[in-house]
Write an enzyme that holds these catalytic residues in place. Structure first.
Site, PDB file in Angstrom:
ATOM      1  N   TYR A 155       0.843  -1.198   0.000  1.00 57.51           N
ATOM      2  CA  TYR A 155       0.000   0.000   0.000  1.00 57.51           C
ATOM      3  C   TYR A 155       0.881   1.251   0.000  1.00 57.51           C
ATOM      4  O   TYR A 155       0.568   2.230  -0.680  1.00 57.51           O
ATOM      5  CB  TYR A 155      -0.922  -0.009   1.223  1.00 57.51           C
ATOM      6  N   ASN A 215     -12.712  -0.625  -4.781  1.00 58.58           N
ATOM      7  CA  ASN A 215     -12.533  -0.838  -6.216  1.00 58.58           C
ATOM      8  C   ASN A 215     -13.768  -1.541  -6.785  1.00 58.58           C
ATOM      9  O   ASN A 215     -14.067  -2.668  -6.407  1.00 58.58           O
ATOM     10  CB  ASN A 215     -11.275  -1.685  -6.439  1.00 58.58           C
ATOM     11  N   CYS A 246      -6.587  -4.868  -7.687  1.00 61.56           N
ATOM     12  CA  CYS A 246      -6.316  -4.445  -6.311  1.00 61.56           C
ATOM     13  C   CYS A 246      -5.820  -5.619  -5.461  1.00 61.56           C
ATOM     14  O   CYS A 246      -5.218  -5.407  -4.408  1.00 61.56           O
ATOM     15  CB  CYS A 246      -7.554  -3.798  -5.691  1.00 61.56           C
ATOM     16  N   HIS A 247      -6.021  -6.855  -5.944  1.00 62.37           N
ATOM     17  CA  HIS A 247      -5.524  -8.013  -5.195  1.00 62.37           C
ATOM     18  C   HIS A 247      -3.996  -8.070  -5.175  1.00 62.37           C
ATOM     19  O   HIS A 247      -3.416  -8.782  -4.362  1.00 62.37           O
ATOM     20  CB  HIS A 247      -6.089  -9.322  -5.781  1.00 62.37           C
ATOM     21  N   GLU A 274      -1.595 -16.431 -10.106  1.00 61.50           N
ATOM     22  CA  GLU A 274      -0.630 -15.653 -10.861  1.00 61.50           C
ATOM     23  C   GLU A 274       0.806 -16.105 -10.582  1.00 61.50           C
ATOM     24  O   GLU A 274       1.645 -16.091 -11.488  1.00 61.50           O
ATOM     25  CB  GLU A 274      -0.804 -14.167 -10.544  1.00 61.50           C
TER      26      GLU A 274
END
Length: 200
Positions: free
Chosen positions: A139, A162, A170-171, A197
């Site tokens: 962040y 979001n 945003c993850h 991912e």
């Protein structure tokens, strides 16, 4: 067209009739420009996702835990009450999400409508796609990225609100200590997306 709808209304209410009636209604409102927000739901490894789009683009992706009916109600109040289930407008978005969850898509190139975000939140959300697939930023790093290094909490709020999770990633924003942090879809969904991912 109205005769077809009248005929369908007078027929016995089986699932085929209801589907034809829905298709006829959808076609009519699309043709007459009466549909402001189209929506559908899709299954995914992180649960059912509601997709909603205006003519400008995808405006909302919502997890089941957000209560899809409540999300549609919010869209009706904030954007337009002219909402109808119309999967056709969302075919491209649904296909892109399928490819993402299959591990064959790493970037979303969908037209987006940012009508639900404003000010600093919109600024933060517009920069989140710069966080590459399979990587994360804290962040604090995102606050620095948008030129407001002291706005760590505001970045957290921008991520939490979001309206386009998964597509606007945003993850990929985590805590400075390596903790996963909160997520609109739940911590389990966030962990699943990051693992998807990282395994690619």
């Amino acid at each position: 067209m109205s005769e077809n709808i009248t005929g369908l209304l007078s027929a016995p209410a089986d699932s085929g009739t209801l589907a034809r009636l829905r298709d006829a209604l959808t076609a009519r409102v699309e043709t007459e420009g009466l549909l402001d927000i189209a929506y559908t739901t899709v299954d995914s490894p992180v649960g059912s996702l509601l997709l909603a789009a205006t003519e400008r683009g995808l405006v909302r992706v919502a997890y089941a835990r957000e209560d899809h009916d409540a999300v549609l109600d919010t869209l009706a109040h904030k954007l337009s009450p002219r909402i109808l289930r119309s999967p056709g407008r969302l075919d491209r978005a649904a296909r892109a999400l399928d490819e993402y969850f299959e591990g064959t898509r790493t970037v979303f190139d969908l037209p987006l409508d940012h009508a639900l975000s404003h000010g600093f939140r919109r600024l933060v959300q517009s920069r989140l796609p710069e966080i590459g697939y399979g990587t994360t930023l804290s962040y604090k790093q995102v606050a620095e990225l948008v030129g407001s290094p002291a706005a760590v909490r505001a970045v957290g709020t921008a991520c939490a609100t979001n309206p386009l999770p998964v597509v606007v990633p945003c993850h990929r924003v985590v805590k400075s200590d390596g903790g996963i942090g909160r997520y609109v879809g739940g911590v389990e969904a966030k962990a699943a997306l990051l693992k998807l991912e990282s395994d690619a």
